[in-house]
Motif scaffolding. Structure first.
Motif, mmCIF file in Angstrom:
data_model
loop_
_atom_site.group_PDB
_atom_site.id
_atom_site.type_symbol
_atom_site.label_atom_id
_atom_site.label_comp_id
_atom_site.label_asym_id
_atom_site.label_seq_id
_atom_site.Cartn_x
_atom_site.Cartn_y
_atom_site.Cartn_z
ATOM 1 N N LEU A 226 14.337 12.979 11.348
ATOM 2 C CA LEU A 226 14.124 13.541 12.684
ATOM 3 C C LEU A 226 14.675 12.625 13.769
ATOM 4 O O LEU A 226 15.335 13.084 14.703
ATOM 5 C CB LEU A 226 12.635 13.788 12.912
ATOM 6 C CG LEU A 226 12.227 14.253 14.311
ATOM 7 C CD1 LEU A 226 12.835 15.616 14.620
ATOM 8 C CD2 LEU A 226 10.706 14.291 14.441
ATOM 9 N N TYR A 227 14.438 11.348 13.623
ATOM 10 C CA TYR A 227 14.848 10.396 14.659
ATOM 11 C C TYR A 227 16.376 10.328 14.746
ATOM 12 O O TYR A 227 16.947 10.231 15.840
ATOM 13 C CB TYR A 227 14.283 9.004 14.344
ATOM 14 C CG TYR A 227 12.840 9.062 13.921
ATOM 15 C CD1 TYR A 227 11.843 9.366 14.848
ATOM 16 C CD2 TYR A 227 12.483 8.838 12.599
ATOM 17 C CE1 TYR A 227 10.516 9.436 14.460
ATOM 18 C CE2 TYR A 227 11.159 8.916 12.197
ATOM 19 C CZ TYR A 227 10.174 9.218 13.128
ATOM 20 O OH TYR A 227 8.864 9.308 12.740
ATOM 21 N N LEU A 230 17.632 13.411 16.522
ATOM 22 C CA LEU A 230 17.367 13.377 17.959
ATOM 23 C C LEU A 230 18.239 12.366 18.684
ATOM 24 O O LEU A 230 18.789 12.646 19.754
ATOM 25 C CB LEU A 230 15.894 13.057 18.208
ATOM 26 C CG LEU A 230 14.888 14.151 17.845
ATOM 27 C CD1 LEU A 230 13.470 13.623 17.983
ATOM 28 C CD2 LEU A 230 15.091 15.377 18.720
ATOM 29 N N PRO A 250 23.713 12.986 18.733
ATOM 30 C CA PRO A 250 22.357 13.127 19.276
ATOM 31 C C PRO A 250 21.988 14.596 19.479
ATOM 32 O O PRO A 250 22.837 15.422 19.817
ATOM 33 C CB PRO A 250 22.430 12.377 20.606
ATOM 34 C CG PRO A 250 23.560 11.405 20.434
ATOM 35 C CD PRO A 250 24.554 12.110 19.563
ATOM 36 N N GLU A 251 20.733 14.905 19.245
ATOM 37 C CA GLU A 251 20.168 16.247 19.423
ATOM 38 C C GLU A 251 20.878 17.274 18.531
ATOM 39 O O GLU A 251 21.168 18.396 18.941
ATOM 40 C CB GLU A 251 20.237 16.666 20.905
ATOM 41 C CG GLU A 251 19.489 15.716 21.833
ATOM 42 C CD GLU A 251 19.565 16.128 23.299
ATOM 43 O OE1 GLU A 251 20.016 17.256 23.570
ATOM 44 O OE2 GLU A 251 19.163 15.317 24.154
ATOM 45 N N ARG A 304 7.464 16.684 27.717
ATOM 46 C CA ARG A 304 8.351 17.826 27.565
ATOM 47 C C ARG A 304 7.731 19.126 28.086
ATOM 48 O O ARG A 304 8.432 20.141 28.194
ATOM 49 C CB ARG A 304 8.727 18.020 26.084
ATOM 50 C CG ARG A 304 9.439 16.836 25.469
ATOM 51 C CD ARG A 304 10.842 16.697 25.980
ATOM 52 N NE ARG A 304 11.677 17.818 25.607
ATOM 53 C CZ ARG A 304 12.956 17.973 25.952
ATOM 54 N NH1 ARG A 304 13.541 17.040 26.708
ATOM 55 N NH2 ARG A 304 13.646 19.030 25.576
#
Length: 305
Positions: A226-227, A230, A250-251, A304
């Protein structure tokens, strides 16, 4: 003696083409071959019956003679004859027999002789119409060879045992599942100076848990933390040609597909050309979070919201 329905034995119609007969025979030969069914008397018998049926129906001259016999024999039965008793139960074999009756010559696959029915018509392995001494090609053999996906990628030498004989062959890179390789002169011996038959080897490539194959392209699922998804980063991926580092932007969304050119399978008989490897990124969620990690995720969720 009993009439043998060779069409029924091969499972084909009486109007079947030579290609259809050949295809039906090869299917049965693969299914009942002694190498596939060791110590199986029933399979061995079916294998011999298929060989005999193909020996007749696969030869246009023998087939024509057999078809004529079938019509006469059917009329004999309809006239009240009882086949199977004495010398054909009163049926006149003289117009069909050639060079005497008795069982035929040796089975080219090394099994027992052909049946008395075959021998009564053809007098052994000779051809019909007085052409018994003309050159005849030997029977074709069937075999199977199992390979891994790495074998299909790299190719190379293999040894295969067929009818007690060790054969060495070279697998070309890029072969496909179900592909058939032909080895000339490795089948049954020819007759009356004819050439030996061929050996047809069907390749079976075992499924690989890492890759899905489409032609020369491969697809592979790649778990991504996940990291990394992201924040971006590098990740190492194992391909058939070795380890490769890929960049994760990223993302990166879950299910993103990346294409690695030339990292698929080689094109058959074109060793300088390769398919592509497609990577399907699967985001892995962290497991067994600590209380501190849960707190940080809650803070992120609040930021968020």
């Amino acid at each position: 003696m009993d009439y043998k329905d060779y069409y029924k034995t091969l499972g084909v119609d009486k109007k079947a083409t030579q290609d259809q007969i050949k295809k039906a025979y090869r299917k049965l030969a693969r299914q009942y071959h002694p190498d596939v069914n060791p110590n199986n008397a029933e399979a061995e018998q079916k294998f011999k019956e298929a060989n005999e049926a193909n020996e007749v129906l696969g030869d246009p001259e023998k087939r024509q003679k057999y078809d004529q016999l079938g019509a006469d024999y059917q009329r004999y039965q309809q006239g009240g004859g009882r086949p199977g008793g004495g010398n054909g139960g009163g049926f006149d074999w003289s117009q069909y027999s050639q060079g005497g009756g008795g069982a035929g010559g040796a089975d080219p696959f090394g099994g027992a002789d052909f049946s008395d029915f075959f021998g009564s018509m053809f007098g052994g392995m000779g051809g019909s119409g007085g052409g018994g001494n003309r050159p005849r090609a030997g029977q074709d053999y069937q075999a199977e060879l199992e390979l891994t996906l790495e074998d299909a990628y790299r190719g190379g030498p293999r040894t295969l045992t067929v009818n007690g004989k060790n054969l060495r062959l070279t697998i070309q890179p890029g072969v496909e599942d179900g592909q058939v390789i032909r080895l000339r002169d490795q089948g049954g011996p020819g007759r009356s100076g004819g050439p030996a038959g061929s050996l047809y080897i069907t390749l079976h490539i075992r499924p690989d848990p890492r890759y899905a194959r489409t032609g020369n392209d491969l697809t592979m699922d790649v778990p991504v933390a996940l990291y990394t998804a992201l924040l971006g980063g590098e990740q190492t991926v194992e391909t058939l040609s070795g380890a490769v580092k890929i960049n994760i932007k990223p993302e990166t969304p879950n299910g993103t597909r990346l294409r690695l050119r030339g990292k698929g399978l080689p094109v058959y008989r074109q060793p300088d050309q390769f398919g592509d490897l497609y990577l399907r990124l699967s985001i892995s969620l962290p497991q067994h979070l600590t209380e501190q990690e849960k707190t940080l995720f809650r803070q992120l969720a609040e930021l968020r919201s």
